[in-house]
Design a protein around this motif. Structure first.
Motif, mmCIF file in Angstrom:
data_model
loop_
_atom_site.group_PDB
_atom_site.id
_atom_site.type_symbol
_atom_site.label_atom_id
_atom_site.label_comp_id
_atom_site.label_asym_id
_atom_site.label_seq_id
_atom_site.Cartn_x
_atom_site.Cartn_y
_atom_site.Cartn_z
ATOM 1 N N LYS A 21 2.208 -10.367 -4.539
ATOM 2 C CA LYS A 21 3.100 -9.290 -4.107
ATOM 3 C C LYS A 21 3.770 -9.636 -2.783
ATOM 4 C CE LYS A 21 0.370 -5.987 -6.642
ATOM 5 N NZ LYS A 21 -0.263 -7.075 -7.387
ATOM 6 N N TYR B 265 7.168 -8.435 0.006
ATOM 7 C CA TYR B 265 7.948 -7.282 0.433
ATOM 8 C C TYR B 265 8.958 -7.693 1.503
ATOM 9 C CZ TYR B 265 3.623 -5.176 -1.346
ATOM 10 O OH TYR B 265 2.532 -4.849 -2.116
ATOM 11 N N TYR C 236 11.018 -5.640 4.603
ATOM 12 C CA TYR C 236 11.179 -4.421 5.362
ATOM 13 C C TYR C 236 12.334 -4.597 6.349
ATOM 14 C CZ TYR C 236 6.407 -3.093 3.930
ATOM 15 O OH TYR C 236 5.280 -2.772 3.222
ATOM 16 N N LEU D 95 10.876 -0.044 3.653
ATOM 17 C CA LEU D 95 10.809 -0.996 2.552
ATOM 18 C C LEU D 95 12.156 -1.063 1.845
ATOM 19 C CD1 LEU D 95 8.917 -2.782 0.789
ATOM 20 C CD2 LEU D 95 8.543 -0.750 -0.626
ATOM 21 N N TYR E 111 6.343 -7.979 -7.502
ATOM 22 C CA TYR E 111 4.950 -8.031 -7.915
ATOM 23 C C TYR E 111 4.583 -9.366 -8.551
ATOM 24 C CZ TYR E 111 4.375 -3.038 -6.927
ATOM 25 O OH TYR E 111 4.299 -1.814 -6.308
ATOM 26 N N THR F 141 0.871 -9.639 -0.017
ATOM 27 C CA THR F 141 -0.510 -9.203 -0.189
ATOM 28 C C THR F 141 -1.047 -9.785 -1.494
ATOM 29 O OG1 THR F 141 -2.001 -7.283 -0.082
ATOM 30 C CG2 THR F 141 -0.043 -7.053 -1.429
ATOM 31 N N ASN G 46 -4.732 -3.157 -0.109
ATOM 32 C CA ASN G 46 -3.370 -3.655 0.084
ATOM 33 C C ASN G 46 -3.071 -4.063 1.518
ATOM 34 O OD1 ASN G 46 -0.729 -4.263 -0.655
ATOM 35 N ND2 ASN G 46 -0.013 -2.176 -0.402
ATOM 36 N N GLN H 130 -1.517 -6.054 4.244
ATOM 37 C CA GLN H 130 -0.321 -6.886 4.175
ATOM 38 C C GLN H 130 -0.270 -7.861 5.342
ATOM 39 O OE1 GLN H 130 3.285 -4.684 3.422
ATOM 40 N NE2 GLN H 130 2.438 -3.717 1.593
ATOM 41 N N TYR I 244 -5.790 5.027 0.909
ATOM 42 C CA TYR I 244 -6.221 4.244 2.069
ATOM 43 C C TYR I 244 -5.277 4.532 3.222
ATOM 44 C CZ TYR I 244 -7.945 1.414 -1.838
ATOM 45 O OH TYR I 244 -8.522 0.984 -3.002
ATOM 46 N N GLN J 187 -4.163 2.514 6.883
ATOM 47 C CA GLN J 187 -4.315 1.257 7.610
ATOM 48 C C GLN J 187 -3.711 1.381 9.001
ATOM 49 O OE1 GLN J 187 -2.883 -2.142 5.399
ATOM 50 N NE2 GLN J 187 -3.472 -1.249 3.438
ATOM 51 N N ASP K 289 -1.351 4.065 2.231
ATOM 52 C CA ASP K 289 -1.313 3.392 0.936
ATOM 53 C C ASP K 289 -1.690 4.436 -0.107
ATOM 54 O OD1 ASP K 289 -2.874 0.343 -0.331
ATOM 55 O OD2 ASP K 289 -1.697 1.904 -1.324
ATOM 56 N N SER L 171 0.172 1.271 -6.697
ATOM 57 C CA SER L 171 1.538 1.236 -6.188
ATOM 58 C C SER L 171 1.764 0.013 -5.321
ATOM 59 C CB SER L 171 1.858 2.492 -5.389
ATOM 60 O OG SER L 171 1.331 2.411 -4.074
ATOM 61 N N TYR L 172 0.703 -0.429 -4.595
ATOM 62 C CA TYR L 172 0.772 -1.597 -3.728
ATOM 63 C C TYR L 172 1.867 -1.490 -2.682
ATOM 64 C CZ TYR L 172 -2.207 -3.519 -7.336
ATOM 65 O OH TYR L 172 -3.213 -3.707 -8.234
ATOM 66 N N LYS L 173 2.289 -0.284 -2.356
ATOM 67 C CA LYS L 173 3.303 -0.118 -1.315
ATOM 68 C C LYS L 173 2.706 0.682 -0.162
ATOM 69 C CE LYS L 173 6.524 1.743 -3.951
ATOM 70 N NZ LYS L 173 7.864 2.305 -4.304
ATOM 71 N N LEU L 174 3.173 0.367 1.050
ATOM 72 C CA LEU L 174 2.747 1.067 2.246
ATOM 73 C C LEU L 174 3.894 1.883 2.808
ATOM 74 C CD1 LEU L 174 0.730 -1.678 4.167
ATOM 75 C CD2 LEU L 174 -0.169 0.166 2.740
#
Lengths: 114, 113
Positions: A31, A33, A35, A45, A50, A94, A101, A103, B32, B34, B93, B98-101
């Motif tokens: 994965k 990303y 930003y 984002l 993925y 990640t 997750n 990162q 989660y 972070q 999270d 979804s694996y997105k923050l």
């Protein structure tokens, strides 16, 4: 120190130019990303992937495009740069299935469009 | 609307004291939460993760609490040092693959010698 690299670190370019921001990671992460972050503001984002041949637009609309032909490489392209694109661009990755997750971020590219 | 709030004013403390940073959120149910550290001109660096079923997590001088009822996380740095001066970001999270923050805008911490 995370094994994720971005080039260039700084770029000043004129309006209308095509640019590609490079991002590579050597951790084998599925994965990745992109930003966008303005000074003192949150990270937004703009694109994510993925895995190979998978790309999605993020929560913030962006005129940029991305590709994911290799696991380790996730470049971002602006076909025609404008002053409104001036910002810091951060790449992250990640591990697939990572619990929580976490990162890993690259050092960023500071883009200025004149 | 969904929102993450961190104090936008810098936190200025004396070396040796405990720094406490706050992260509040609305309309999320994160799996989660972070915390990251970001130095000027650099990318964020992961510090700690806490799960929705955990109340507290510690790592060396760092402690994070997570109250899903209050929708709040507190981030503590004990025995703070000038080298701790940076911006600290919280990130949610949602999980569920979804694996997105979703990031807050961060709070800048300044530790005076």
């Amino acid at each position: 120190e995370a094994d994720i690299y971005q080039t260039p670190r700084y770029l000043v370019i004129g309006t209308g130019k095509k640019i590609t921001l490079e991002c590579s990671q050597t951790m084998g992460h599925d994965k990745m990303y992109w930003y966008q972050q303005d000074p003192g503001m949150e990270l937004h984002l703009i694109h994510y992937s993925y895995g190979v041949n998978s790309t999605e637009k993020g929560d913030l609309s962006s005129e940029s495009t991305v590709s994911r032909i290799r696991t380790e490489h996730f470049p971002l392209t602006l076909e025609s740069a404008r002053p409104s694109h001036t910002s810091q661009y951060l790449c992250a990755s990640t591990r697939a299935g990572a619990s929580g997750n976490e990162q890993f971020f690259g050092p960023g590219t500071r883009l200025t469009v004149l | 609307s969904q929102k993450i709030e961190q104090n936008s004013e810098a936190l200025n403390i004396q070396e040796g004291k405990t720094a406490t940073l706050t992260c509040n959120y609305t309309n999320y149910s994160p799996a989660y939460l972070q915390w990251y550290r970001q130095d000027p001109g650099r990318g964020p660096v992961f510090l700690l993760l806490i799960r929705e079923n955990e109340k507290e997590k510690r790592k060396e001088r760092l402690k994070v609490t997570f109250d899903t009822t209050l929708k709040q996380s507190l981030f503590h740095i004990t025995a703070s040092q000038p080298a701790d001066s940076a911006t600290y970001l919280c990130a949610l999270d949602v999980g569920y693959s979804s694996y997105k923050l979703i990031f807050g805008s961060g709070t800048r911490l300044l530790v005076r010698p």
